[in-house]
Design a protein around this motif. Sequence first.
Motif, PDB file in Angstrom:
ATOM      1  N   MET A  40      -1.343   3.004  10.330  1.00  0.00           N
ATOM      2  CA  MET A  40      -2.585   2.952   9.563  1.00  0.00           C
ATOM      3  C   MET A  40      -2.736   1.557   8.957  1.00  0.00           C
ATOM      4  O   MET A  40      -1.757   0.981   8.481  1.00  0.00           O
ATOM      5  CB  MET A  40      -2.559   4.009   8.441  1.00  0.00           C
ATOM      6  N   ARG A  41      -3.933   1.028   9.022  1.00  0.00           N
ATOM      7  CA  ARG A  41      -4.192  -0.265   8.384  1.00  0.00           C
ATOM      8  C   ARG A  41      -4.895  -0.017   7.049  1.00  0.00           C
ATOM      9  O   ARG A  41      -5.955   0.612   7.003  1.00  0.00           O
ATOM     10  CB  ARG A  41      -5.027  -1.172   9.286  1.00  0.00           C
ATOM     11  N   LEU A  42      -4.287  -0.499   5.978  1.00  0.00           N
ATOM     12  CA  LEU A  42      -4.818  -0.296   4.635  1.00  0.00           C
ATOM     13  C   LEU A  42      -5.246  -1.630   4.039  1.00  0.00           C
ATOM     14  O   LEU A  42      -4.605  -2.662   4.242  1.00  0.00           O
ATOM     15  CB  LEU A  42      -3.772   0.357   3.730  1.00  0.00           C
ATOM     16  N   GLN A  43      -6.335  -1.572   3.284  1.00  0.00           N
ATOM     17  CA  GLN A  43      -6.863  -2.755   2.610  1.00  0.00           C
ATOM     18  C   GLN A  43      -6.819  -2.511   1.112  1.00  0.00           C
ATOM     19  O   GLN A  43      -7.270  -1.465   0.624  1.00  0.00           O
ATOM     20  CB  GLN A  43      -8.292  -3.017   3.064  1.00  0.00           C
ATOM     21  N   LEU A  44      -6.282  -3.484   0.375  1.00  0.00           N
ATOM     22  CA  LEU A  44      -6.050  -3.313  -1.062  1.00  0.00           C
ATOM     23  C   LEU A  44      -6.851  -4.304  -1.892  1.00  0.00           C
ATOM     24  O   LEU A  44      -6.980  -5.476  -1.532  1.00  0.00           O
ATOM     25  CB  LEU A  44      -4.565  -3.495  -1.377  1.00  0.00           C
ATOM     26  N   SER A  45      -7.362  -3.807  -3.021  1.00  0.00           N
ATOM     27  CA  SER A  45      -7.955  -4.668  -4.049  1.00  0.00           C
ATOM     28  C   SER A  45      -7.401  -4.196  -5.389  1.00  0.00           C
ATOM     29  O   SER A  45      -7.598  -3.053  -5.783  1.00  0.00           O
ATOM     30  CB  SER A  45      -9.480  -4.566  -4.056  1.00  0.00           C
TER      31      SER A  45
ATOM     32  N   GLN B 139       6.133  -0.855   6.837  1.00  0.00           N
ATOM     33  CA  GLN B 139       4.949  -1.640   6.471  1.00  0.00           C
ATOM     34  C   GLN B 139       5.104  -3.096   6.898  1.00  0.00           C
ATOM     35  O   GLN B 139       6.189  -3.666   6.825  1.00  0.00           O
ATOM     36  CB  GLN B 139       4.698  -1.563   4.963  1.00  0.00           C
ATOM     37  N   THR B 140       3.993  -3.666   7.371  1.00  0.00           N
ATOM     38  CA  THR B 140       3.967  -5.064   7.797  1.00  0.00           C
ATOM     39  C   THR B 140       2.708  -5.716   7.238  1.00  0.00           C
ATOM     40  O   THR B 140       1.591  -5.243   7.483  1.00  0.00           O
ATOM     41  CB  THR B 140       3.957  -5.185   9.332  1.00  0.00           C
ATOM     42  N   ILE B 141       2.884  -6.795   6.506  1.00  0.00           N
ATOM     43  CA  ILE B 141       1.744  -7.494   5.922  1.00  0.00           C
ATOM     44  C   ILE B 141       0.930  -8.191   7.009  1.00  0.00           C
ATOM     45  O   ILE B 141       1.472  -8.900   7.855  1.00  0.00           O
ATOM     46  CB  ILE B 141       2.211  -8.530   4.881  1.00  0.00           C
ATOM     47  N   VAL B 142      -0.383  -7.980   6.983  1.00  0.00           N
ATOM     48  CA  VAL B 142      -1.309  -8.702   7.856  1.00  0.00           C
ATOM     49  C   VAL B 142      -1.817  -9.938   7.116  1.00  0.00           C
ATOM     50  O   VAL B 142      -1.823 -11.051   7.643  1.00  0.00           O
ATOM     51  CB  VAL B 142      -2.486  -7.795   8.281  1.00  0.00           C
ATOM     52  N   SER B 143      -2.257  -9.752   5.890  1.00  0.00           N
ATOM     53  CA  SER B 143      -2.659 -10.853   5.012  1.00  0.00           C
ATOM     54  C   SER B 143      -2.472 -10.381   3.579  1.00  0.00           C
ATOM     55  O   SER B 143      -2.641  -9.193   3.276  1.00  0.00           O
ATOM     56  CB  SER B 143      -4.119 -11.262   5.263  1.00  0.00           C
TER      57      SER B 143
ATOM     58  N   ILE C 280      -2.523  -4.484   5.135  1.00  0.00           N
ATOM     59  CA  ILE C 280      -1.160  -4.172   5.539  1.00  0.00           C
ATOM     60  C   ILE C 280      -1.173  -3.020   6.538  1.00  0.00           C
ATOM     61  O   ILE C 280      -1.984  -2.094   6.426  1.00  0.00           O
ATOM     62  CB  ILE C 280      -0.308  -3.820   4.298  1.00  0.00           C
ATOM     63  N   ASP C 281      -0.322  -3.102   7.540  1.00  0.00           N
ATOM     64  CA  ASP C 281      -0.167  -2.018   8.514  1.00  0.00           C
ATOM     65  C   ASP C 281       1.000  -1.139   8.070  1.00  0.00           C
ATOM     66  O   ASP C 281       2.103  -1.644   7.805  1.00  0.00           O
ATOM     67  CB  ASP C 281       0.107  -2.572   9.915  1.00  0.00           C
TER      68      ASP C 281
ATOM     69  N   VAL D 154      -7.716   1.347  -2.659  1.00  0.00           N
ATOM     70  CA  VAL D 154      -7.037   1.285  -1.366  1.00  0.00           C
ATOM     71  C   VAL D 154      -7.945   1.956  -0.338  1.00  0.00           C
ATOM     72  O   VAL D 154      -8.361   3.098  -0.514  1.00  0.00           O
ATOM     73  CB  VAL D 154      -5.666   1.989  -1.396  1.00  0.00           C
ATOM     74  N   GLN D 155      -8.238   1.222   0.737  1.00  0.00           N
ATOM     75  CA  GLN D 155      -9.123   1.737   1.786  1.00  0.00           C
ATOM     76  C   GLN D 155      -8.414   1.708   3.128  1.00  0.00           C
ATOM     77  O   GLN D 155      -7.560   0.846   3.377  1.00  0.00           O
ATOM     78  CB  GLN D 155     -10.405   0.920   1.865  1.00  0.00           C
ATOM     79  N   SER D 156      -8.795   2.625   3.988  1.00  0.00           N
ATOM     80  CA  SER D 156      -8.307   2.604   5.364  1.00  0.00           C
ATOM     81  C   SER D 156      -9.335   1.865   6.220  1.00  0.00           C
ATOM     82  O   SER D 156     -10.536   2.118   6.129  1.00  0.00           O
ATOM     83  CB  SER D 156      -8.127   4.045   5.869  1.00  0.00           C
ATOM     84  N   VAL D 157      -8.831   0.935   7.040  1.00  0.00           N
ATOM     85  CA  VAL D 157      -9.722   0.167   7.905  1.00  0.00           C
ATOM     86  C   VAL D 157      -9.259   0.296   9.346  1.00  0.00           C
ATOM     87  O   VAL D 157      -8.077   0.535   9.621  1.00  0.00           O
ATOM     88  CB  VAL D 157      -9.779  -1.320   7.501  1.00  0.00           C
TER      89      VAL D 157
END
Length: 270
Positions: free
Chosen positions: A1-6, A34-38, A80-81, A265-268
């Motif tokens: 799952m790819r998650l986007q955080l703010s 978990q693996t950081i994308v950015s 993050i994945d 936290v959002q799923s993208v």
Amino acid sequence: MRLQLSHKTTYRYDRPLRSVVQSHRLTPANSAGQTIVSWNVFVENAFMGTPFVDGAGDTVTTMTKRGPVSELLIEVTGTIDTRDTTGVLKGHKESVPPMAYLRSSSATEADVALTELAREVAAKGKSGLGQAHLLSRAISDAIVYRPGVTAEHTTAAEALSLGEGVCQDHAHALIAAALVVEMPARYVSGYLFSDAEGQAHEASHAWAEIWIDGLGWVGFDAANRCCPDERYIRLGSGYDAVDAAPIRGIGEGLAAELMDVSVAVQSVQQ
């Protein structure tokens, strides 16, 4: 799952401070789960020290902001994945031995009630992973998730006595119970993506990890009655909530502090 955080944390002071120095544990470590994308941590007009990895394998950065400081905004954004490892912390590099987590703190000190709860579970004859699952289930049953009834400094014993609390209280109580039966345990801070209808849990989250011989560190989220999966982002660990806090710091000067936190936290799609 790819998650986007703010994640935004704002500190406001009723009198300007001469300076603020903080220790940030706001960057997740890469692991099998978990693996950081950015990832970016930004504080305007602040000096960010060189990040280092501590003995627990967590990334720590020192932030210094010179005054006058009336307001301080810390912005964390990242992608993050994540992968489901059935709660087992795999591929996480650390040097602190598990036995170092056999000591309690003031927040995780077991009283008579917590000791009896842990011993009742131990009497069922399970060991290792089975015993850890029973402990987590017992804490879930004993403490109902209810925001607003406990405070930042509520201890595990107090939360058990109340029978209500939030994820911090569940984690503290589970750690206390695990230590009673001599299982190393620690507090984990992070984030949780929730897409289930009616879920009341906040995106900023916490759970416990218990050391299981033959498996390593295994996460248990007693607040949600599960082990961490791909919905979770692991930030850092410690003996309790204070030790594992994503932000810790001091200010130079006398002022009252007001803190406001917003986390999404959002799923993208990948």
